[in-house]
Design an enzyme around this catalytic site. Structure first.
Site, PDB file in Angstrom:
ATOM      1  N   LYS A  68      18.679  41.977  -3.754  1.00  0.00           N
ATOM      2  CA  LYS A  68      17.833  40.998  -4.436  1.00  0.00           C
ATOM      3  C   LYS A  68      16.367  41.154  -4.068  1.00  0.00           C
ATOM      4  O   LYS A  68      16.028  41.445  -2.926  1.00  0.00           O
ATOM      5  CB  LYS A  68      18.283  39.573  -4.095  1.00  0.00           C
ATOM      6  CG  LYS A  68      17.495  38.484  -4.827  1.00  0.00           C
ATOM      7  CD  LYS A  68      18.010  37.085  -4.500  1.00  0.00           C
ATOM      8  CE  LYS A  68      17.462  36.574  -3.200  1.00  0.00           C
ATOM      9  NZ  LYS A  68      17.796  35.145  -2.963  1.00  0.00           N
ATOM     10  N   ARG A 113      12.871  38.752  -4.707  1.00  0.00           N
ATOM     11  CA  ARG A 113      12.359  37.486  -5.232  1.00  0.00           C
ATOM     12  C   ARG A 113      10.877  37.611  -5.573  1.00  0.00           C
ATOM     13  O   ARG A 113      10.072  38.074  -4.769  1.00  0.00           O
ATOM     14  CB  ARG A 113      12.561  36.354  -4.212  1.00  0.00           C
ATOM     15  CG  ARG A 113      12.079  34.988  -4.719  1.00  0.00           C
ATOM     16  CD  ARG A 113      12.371  33.888  -3.714  1.00  0.00           C
ATOM     17  NE  ARG A 113      13.799  33.624  -3.589  1.00  0.00           N
ATOM     18  CZ  ARG A 113      14.483  32.864  -4.435  1.00  0.00           C
ATOM     19  NH1 ARG A 113      13.867  32.309  -5.488  1.00  0.00           N
ATOM     20  NH2 ARG A 113      15.766  32.672  -4.246  1.00  0.00           N
ATOM     21  N   ASN A 142       0.822  -1.221   0.000  1.00  0.00           N
ATOM     22  CA  ASN A 142       0.000   0.000   0.000  1.00  0.00           C
ATOM     23  C   ASN A 142       0.853   1.267   0.000  1.00  0.00           C
ATOM     24  O   ASN A 142       0.360   2.351   0.270  1.00  0.00           O
ATOM     25  CB  ASN A 142      -0.961  -0.003   1.186  1.00  0.00           C
ATOM     26  CG  ASN A 142      -0.231   0.072   2.516  1.00  0.00           C
ATOM     27  OD1 ASN A 142       0.995   0.029   2.567  1.00  0.00           O
ATOM     28  ND2 ASN A 142      -0.988   0.195   3.597  1.00  0.00           N
TER      29      ASN A 142
END
Length: 314
Positions: free
Chosen positions: A192, A194, A37
């Site tokens: 930086k 993001r 499983n």
């Protein structure tokens, strides 16, 4: 003093074997079975009763599989009456999930820390967590190592008289400054922003890099988007040469190949906190071992000595 027993999951058995070689103890066997499983079962095939048990497992791809393995190893050691269970986690992948920067977002770094403690971990040994606050997610003692000494020893072989260490962002600037002090060089940092996991913008570099040999230092490199963006700024500013260094060389989605193809990148240096497959390595890659440092930290934990004193040694 209680005996020591070291086990490894399937994430990085080579590193575990190297740590044991430095410690002078055998790597105890563990059996990992998968049922029909798809559930996992772990059996520690050595005596744990009242022993000081160390479980070595970085969280690397497939992260969820290796996390469940580690949780089951902790549970097996606790059920076997281990005297103390120390999780040696060279790379804590969920450390990047460390802040609530969007509505209804999960804090995976804290949740996984809670799971490890709930499964039986009584201590954690980690290397270069993504941010300092992750240390505080754990309700058990954490020994937080870094790989700056190993990286510095490698770069000291070079002529560093015209070198600047550059952090890709201000968040890593403190570590970059510490690394620069070890090397006796200048330091700079990128500004930086993001926008997504693989989309960043570095608008400028704060510090002197024109005409200089640059060592880019980051804690980890996954897709390499940040470093590639930084390389563009360094070229515009007239850097003479670039070496890229990090602790965790994840190198996802062909990142190592892309970095190695950059003509101004002389070398890419990482440590073996995570495995880098031989098939993906390039001529520009250098992999440094953290096994001696991990082994010494394990020995100090076992003997009740200071681990922080490791950083006072030159």
């Amino acid at each position: 003093m209680r005996d020591i027993a070291v086990f490894s999951g399937s994430a990085h058995p080579d590193l575990a074997a190297e740590v044991c070689a430095h410690l002078g103890v055998p790597l105890s066997p563990a059996r990992i079975n998968r049922f029909a499983n798809d559930c996992l079962e772990v059996q520690l095939e050595a005596n744990c009763r009242e022993r000081d048990v160390f479980l070595i497992q970085p969280l690397v791809t497939p992260v969820q599989e290796h996390l469940v393995e580690l949780l089951l190893m902790c549970d097996a050691a606790r059920g076997a009456s281990a005297g103390r269970i120390t999780v040696v986690m060279p790379h804590y992948a969920y450390a990047r999930s460390d802040k609530k920067d969007a509505p209804r977002i999960s804090l995976g770094g804290r949740l996984v820390a809670d799971l490890l403690v709930a499964s039986g971990a009584s201590r954690v040994l980690a290397i270069t967590l993504h941010s300092p606050q992750v240390h505080g997610f754990f309700s058990v003692p954490v020994d937080h190592l870094h790989a700056l000494r190993e990286l510095a020893a490698h770069f000291r072989r070079l002529d560093l008289s015209n070198t600047t260490v550059v952090s890709p962002d201000l968040g890593n600037a403190k570590e970059a400054a510490a690394f620069a002090r070890l090397l006796g060089t200048g330091v700079a940092a990128g500004a930086k922003q993001r926008f997504a996991d693989d989309r960043v913008t570095i608008s400028s570099v704060i510090g002197e890099v024109a005409g200089r040999d640059v060592i880019v230092l980051d804690d980890e490199i996954a897709k390499g988007s940040t470093v590639l963006e930084l390389l563009e700024r360094l070229r515009e500013l007239g850097a003479r040469s670039v070496r890229v260094a990090c602790t965790h060389g994840l190198f996802a989605a062909g990142a190592l190949k892309r970095l190695s193809e950059q003509p101004d990148v002389v070398e890419v240096v990482c440590t073996n906190t995570v495995p880098v497959p031989e098939s993906e390595r390039t001529e520009k890659l250098t992999v440094l071992s953290v096994a001696p440092a991990l082994a010494e930290a394990v020995r100090r934990i076992h003997d009740g000595e200071s681990v922080s004193a490791l950083f006072d040694q030159k």
